[in-house]
Design an enzyme around this catalytic site. Structure first.
Site, PDB file in Angstrom:
ATOM      1  N   HIS A   1       1.809   4.410  -3.124  1.00 28.96           N
ATOM      2  CA  HIS A   1       1.704   5.876  -3.153  1.00 28.96           C
ATOM      3  C   HIS A   1       2.781   6.454  -4.069  1.00 28.96           C
ATOM      4  O   HIS A   1       2.541   7.390  -4.830  1.00 28.96           O
ATOM      5  CB  HIS A   1       1.887   6.464  -1.753  1.00 28.96           C
ATOM      6  CG  HIS A   1       0.658   6.385  -0.914  1.00 28.96           C
ATOM      7  ND1 HIS A   1      -0.531   6.949  -1.299  1.00 28.96           N
ATOM      8  CD2 HIS A   1       0.436   5.816   0.281  1.00 28.96           C
ATOM      9  CE1 HIS A   1      -1.435   6.726  -0.358  1.00 28.96           C
ATOM     10  NE2 HIS A   1      -0.881   6.025   0.605  1.00 28.96           N
TER      11      HIS A   1
ATOM     12  N   HIS B   1       0.844  -1.202   0.000  1.00 28.17           N
ATOM     13  CA  HIS B   1       0.000   0.000   0.000  1.00 28.17           C
ATOM     14  C   HIS B   1       0.879   1.252   0.000  1.00 28.17           C
ATOM     15  O   HIS B   1       0.673   2.178  -0.794  1.00 28.17           O
ATOM     16  CB  HIS B   1      -0.919   0.003   1.229  1.00 28.17           C
ATOM     17  CG  HIS B   1      -1.715   1.267   1.393  1.00 28.17           C
ATOM     18  ND1 HIS B   1      -3.046   1.358   1.064  1.00 28.17           N
ATOM     19  CD2 HIS B   1      -1.352   2.506   1.827  1.00 28.17           C
ATOM     20  CE1 HIS B   1      -3.470   2.598   1.293  1.00 28.17           C
ATOM     21  NE2 HIS B   1      -2.457   3.314   1.771  1.00 28.17           N
ATOM     22  N   GLU B   2       1.859   1.283   0.861  1.00 28.81           N
ATOM     23  CA  GLU B   2       2.702   2.481   0.970  1.00 28.81           C
ATOM     24  C   GLU B   2       3.521   2.705  -0.290  1.00 28.81           C
ATOM     25  O   GLU B   2       3.592   3.820  -0.805  1.00 28.81           O
ATOM     26  CB  GLU B   2       3.612   2.386   2.199  1.00 28.81           C
ATOM     27  CG  GLU B   2       2.879   2.349   3.535  1.00 28.81           C
ATOM     28  CD  GLU B   2       1.846   3.464   3.681  1.00 28.81           C
ATOM     29  OE1 GLU B   2       2.052   4.553   3.119  1.00 28.81           O
ATOM     30  OE2 GLU B   2       0.819   3.237   4.345  1.00 28.81           O
TER      31      GLU B   2
END
Ligand SMILES: *[C@@H]1O[C@H](CO)[C@@H](O)[C@H](O)[C@H]1NC(C)=O
Ligand SMILES: *[C@@H]1O[C@H](CO)[C@@H](O)[C@H](O)[C@H]1NC(C)=O
Ligand SMILES: *[C@@H]1O[C@H](CO)[C@@H](O)[C@H](O)[C@H]1NC(C)=O
Ligand SMILES: *[C@@H]1O[C@H](CO)[C@@H](O)[C@H](O)[C@H]1NC(C)=O
Length: 811
Positions: free
Chosen positions: A583, A579-580
């Site tokens: 970004h 998820h990170e």
């Protein structure tokens, strides 16, 4: 900074814009630790762009009067003709544009993504963005938020926008849930994205901020020299600092702080963002709370007119401010009282390749050393609840990581700055979690420095450490978790490198802005590997990622979770890491590698969260369909950290486009959850049609660099044309990444949907047109979906659209 988690239940309506490190409220709190970390404050807001468009149908493009050019024409020339067509009579001496140097041609699709920045009176319009997608002389689609009104006289502000916030503030107020009214009226910034109180003393500086619309600033306020940006910057710092006492101190000693700031003009031959060759940028030192010199320059920004249908230009100071927990790009009004007009927190961002830093041939990597090994939760095992560790090899992808994960040039190694001149060797082999794509280390102190932080070191490159955390007293849980720092850093390094390699193979390469110290002469800006901090001491129960523009390191911070004893370590939950890292992917691909400001707030910011959830969920999924929660292990809650688990079943996850109208859905995480759910439904429809690829990694290229189709890609006639993943799950990953490259800066749900549908058109000739539309329509995002009165933070009134285009109706 984008954070993974929403705040606790009591703060649910603010969830997501605040990255509180509170123990998750719905987890079994009896066993959870009482350690409450600092709350991370983050600001994210800005005006809407009612006139912005994304056009992907040939009909819309032709009505501009633009006709296809010779297929052999240089795509940049095509872009020029197109921009001048669109702007037609608006172009004059004062109003122009600049084709950005981070434009590139996608290797697989052959589409050239051209990024254009608007200039007025020689100044950049910081939110005047155009992206034009060109192939074979044809403009396939474009997005534009160019200012279209009359050119203002240089260095003046329109009188009607003495308060650019009025419209924004009024609609924000109308929309807020009633119990937030109090917070709002006492402090507008609360509503805009932080829970931390700003001291009352600050309010006098916010004279015409939302709270006091009725009282205009005193006339003497205008006596300040508008060319001196220090007051504007200081006012921003007082607003941005997470420390109430620092804010007070700044305000009480305003003159002193201002006078201590030192600034030097920096003249760039070409600007770092490739925008304007002639602009002057200032570097400001002695700025309270900033960890590096602040960059400042004059620019225009667009502020909606009172009727909300168009925009006018407002003169601003654009600042890039790196703080301990935030990396802000902000526009602050030049005129008193220095309204903060927009803020994006980067911490959460060819036929004409950019010349590589050296034209010399790439020194050959002598011979590959034996691959490293790691005792880790292998790729595909999302977290410790679904599998055990095993010993795996450094199975790097030879296209994405030609020298493996543990080597980089001395000249690009932050630990050996300049050492290349001293030593004879070009490549440095490492025995630690330090390589060309990722620098992984502990960061218990939660500080900014990382080079000398601890990381495991193994001369044989066998990263095999035990992992048996014990149940301890609460007070000893942190110390117990820290015993496994070797294990957890090795895991973070392994997962992050695989994500680098995977995304690379779907097109997140050097020219499109990926994260690498060295780019192998393939273009793009280098020296920007991901700094990956394990067990970061700046918080608990969360994670975040900072994405500055291409050429500056991304920074990921992973936290411990005190949701259980022993503490759970976010580094071990692949879904959080993915998820990170996503970004970084979405921020660099949307609006071009050098623009990190395209996914700041509202629907765009929400999708920035949603892509991460969707990709993490897709990566962990397998052939047998199953629902998945996000962050369930770390949060010690089987439903995870979102409102719903991702599911095809509408009882289990009822999210639709219209859900965005609900109270509590104006934070980026809630918006993102809806987007991820819609993509999840779409992906399952593609899987039904095209089957499932057990491995998302494409086949290894042959010696000469050709990629075999294998059972992974659709067979191509004569080996020509783009490579198209043939299974549903791999195809959706490709379409999502290609869509990011096509969509406009600050995209809406509609824009991102249209970009995915166009990506399919480009790759397959539109083979999945109806499948995609049906998937989107299932959750209300059909062609008849609409939104009225959209507000910048995601507000408005939405109508679900369940229709499909006429061509897709069943008969
Ligand atoms: C790095 O490893 C390779 C392969 O073992 C070796 O050939 C090369 O000399 C090493 N480089 C350095 C600087 O030690
Ligand atoms: C891990 O291994 C142990 C012992 O072999 C086994 O009992 C357990 O079920 C495994 N855990 C998972 C999540 O597969
Ligand atoms: C990490 O591994 C090294 C050996 O490689 C060992 O000396 C050290 O004690 C380990 N650290 C911890 C906290 O166990
Ligand atoms: C959807 O979920 C609900 C609630 O768990 C369940 O009762 C229902 O049977 C499910 N529907 C389908 C089609 O699986």
């Amino acid at each position: 900074m984008r954070c993974l988690l929403s705040a606790s239940l009591a703060l649910a309506t603010l969830a997501g814009t605040v990255c509180a490190h509170l123990p998750h409220s719905s987890s079994s709190s009896s066993s959870s630790g009482s350690v409450v970390g600092k709350r991370r404050k983050t600001l994210g807001f800005g005006p809407s762009h009612p006139h912005a468009v994304f056009r992907s149908s040939p009909y819309q493009i032709k009505t501009n009067g633009f006709t296809p050019q010779d297929p052999a024409m240089d795509p940049l020339e095509v872009a020029r003709i197109f921009v001048e067509d669109v702007l037609s009579e608006r172009l004059d001496k004062a109003s122009s544009y600049k084709i950005r140097q981070d434009s590139y041609t996608d290797k697989n699709t052959g589409v050239t993504h051209v990024y254009v920045r608007q200039l007025v009176n020689g100044l950049e319009v910081q939110d005047g963005d155009m992206n034009i997608n060109i192939k074979d002389g044809i403009v396939l689609s474009y997005g534009s938020s160019f200012y279209t009104g009359p050119t203002p006289a240089p260095f003046t502000n329109p009188s009607s926008s003495a308060n650019p916030h009025s419209e924004f503030c009024q609609s924000l107020k109308d929309e807020l849930p009633p119990h937030l009214e109090l917070a709002f009226t006492s402090n507008s910034q609360v509503a805009m994205g932080t829970l931390l109180s700003i001291p009352p003393a600050l309010m006098h500086l916010h004279a015409d901020h939302c709270v006091s619309l009725s009282s205009p600033p005193p006339p003497e306020a205008f006596s300040e020299d508008p060319a001196d940006f220090r007051s504007a910057l200081l006012k921003f710092m007082a607003t941005a600092t997470p420390s109430a006492s620092t804010a007070e101190d700044i305000l009480n000693n305003f003159g002193q702080y201002r006078d201590e700031m030192v600034f030097d003009p920096t003249h760039h031959f070409t600007s770092p963002s490739g925008v304007d060759e002639h602009h002057v940028e200032f570097e400001v030192r002695n700025v309270p709370e900033a960890v590096n010199p602040v960059k400042a320059r004059l620019a225009y920004t667009q502020v909606p007119t009172a009727d909300g249908t168009s925009a006018e230009l407002h003169l601003v100071w654009k600042f890039e401010v790196e703080m301990q927990d935030n990396w802000y790009e902000t526009a602050v009004s030049v005129s008193y009282p220095h309204n903060i007009i927009s803020v994006v927190d980067w911490a959460s961002d060819s036929p004409m390749p950019i010349p590589s830093s050296s034209t010399a041939p790439i020194p050959k990597y002598p011979s590959k050393p034996d691959p490293a090994t790691y005792n880790v939760f292998a790729w595909g095992i999302n977290d410790p609840s679904v599998g055990n560790r095993s010993t795996v090899k450094e199975n790097f992808d030879s296209l994405a990581s030609p020298v493996g994960w543990h080597a980089l040039p001395y000249g690009n190694d932050p630990a050996f700055k300049g050492a290349r001149l001293v030593g004879k060797e070009f490549w440095r082999n490492t025995t630690t979690t330090w390589g060309n794509n990722v620098f992984a280390q502990e960061n218990w102190e939660g500080q900014n420095s990382y080079v000398n932080n601890y990381r495991p070191d193994s001369s044989s490159r066998e990263f095999d450490y035990k992992y048996k955390p014990k149940e301890t007293e609460k007070g000893d849980a942190l110390e117990e978790a820290q015993k496994y720092i070797n294990t957890t850093v090795a895991q973070l390094f392994y997962t992050s490198n695989l994500v680098h390699d995977l995304y690379y193979r779907y097109g997140f390469d050097e020219i499109s802005g990926n994260f690498q110290q060295y780019n192998f002469g393939r273009g793009g800006a280098e020296n920007d590997a991901v700094i990956a901090n394990a067990q970061d001491g700046s918080g608990y129960n969360n994670a975040n990622f900072m994405t500055p523009p291409d050429g500056q390191n991304g920074r990921m911070r992973m936290y411990l979770w005190n949701t259980a004893i022993p503490y759970r370590d976010g580094d071990l939950e692949a879904g959080i890491v993915i998820h990170e890292l996503s970004h970084g992917l979405s921020t660099r691909l949307t609006g071009g590698p050098a623009n990190s400001g395209c996914l700041g707030w509202g629907e765009s910011g929400g999708m920035g969260e949603g892509w991460g959830d969707f990709l993490a969920t897709t990566i962990r999924s397998n052939k047998e369909y199953s629902d998945y929660a996000m962050g369930a292990w770390a949060a010690n809650n089987e439903k995870g950290i979102r409102n719903f688990v991702y599911s095809l079943n509408e009882t289990v996850n009822p999210s639709t486009y219209k859900t965005l109208d609900k109270p509590g859905y104006w934070g980026v995480h809630a918006i993102g959850e809806v987007w991820a759910e819609i993509l999840w439904v779409v992906s399952q429809r593609l899987i039904e049609k095209h089957g499932y690829a057990d491995d998302l990694f494409p086949p290894t290229p042959s010696e000469n660099g050709d990629v075999p189709e294998g059972d992974f890609y659709k067979p191509r006639k004569g080996g020509k044309g783009p490579l198209v993943p043939k299974h549903g799950n791999s195809l959706i990953v490709q379409l999502v990444l290609d869509g990011m490259k096509l969509q406009s800066c600050r995209p809406s749900f509609f824009d991102a949907r249209d970009a995915i549908i166009q990506a399919d058109q480009i790759l397959t000739g539109g083979e999945n047109f109806c499948t995609l539309w049906k998937g989107f329509a299932e959750r209300g995002l059909g062609p008849d979906a609409k939104v009225e009165g959209r507000t910048p933070w995601g507000g408005g009134v939405r109508t679900n659209g369940y229709k499909v285009p006429l061509a897709c109706e069943e008969y």
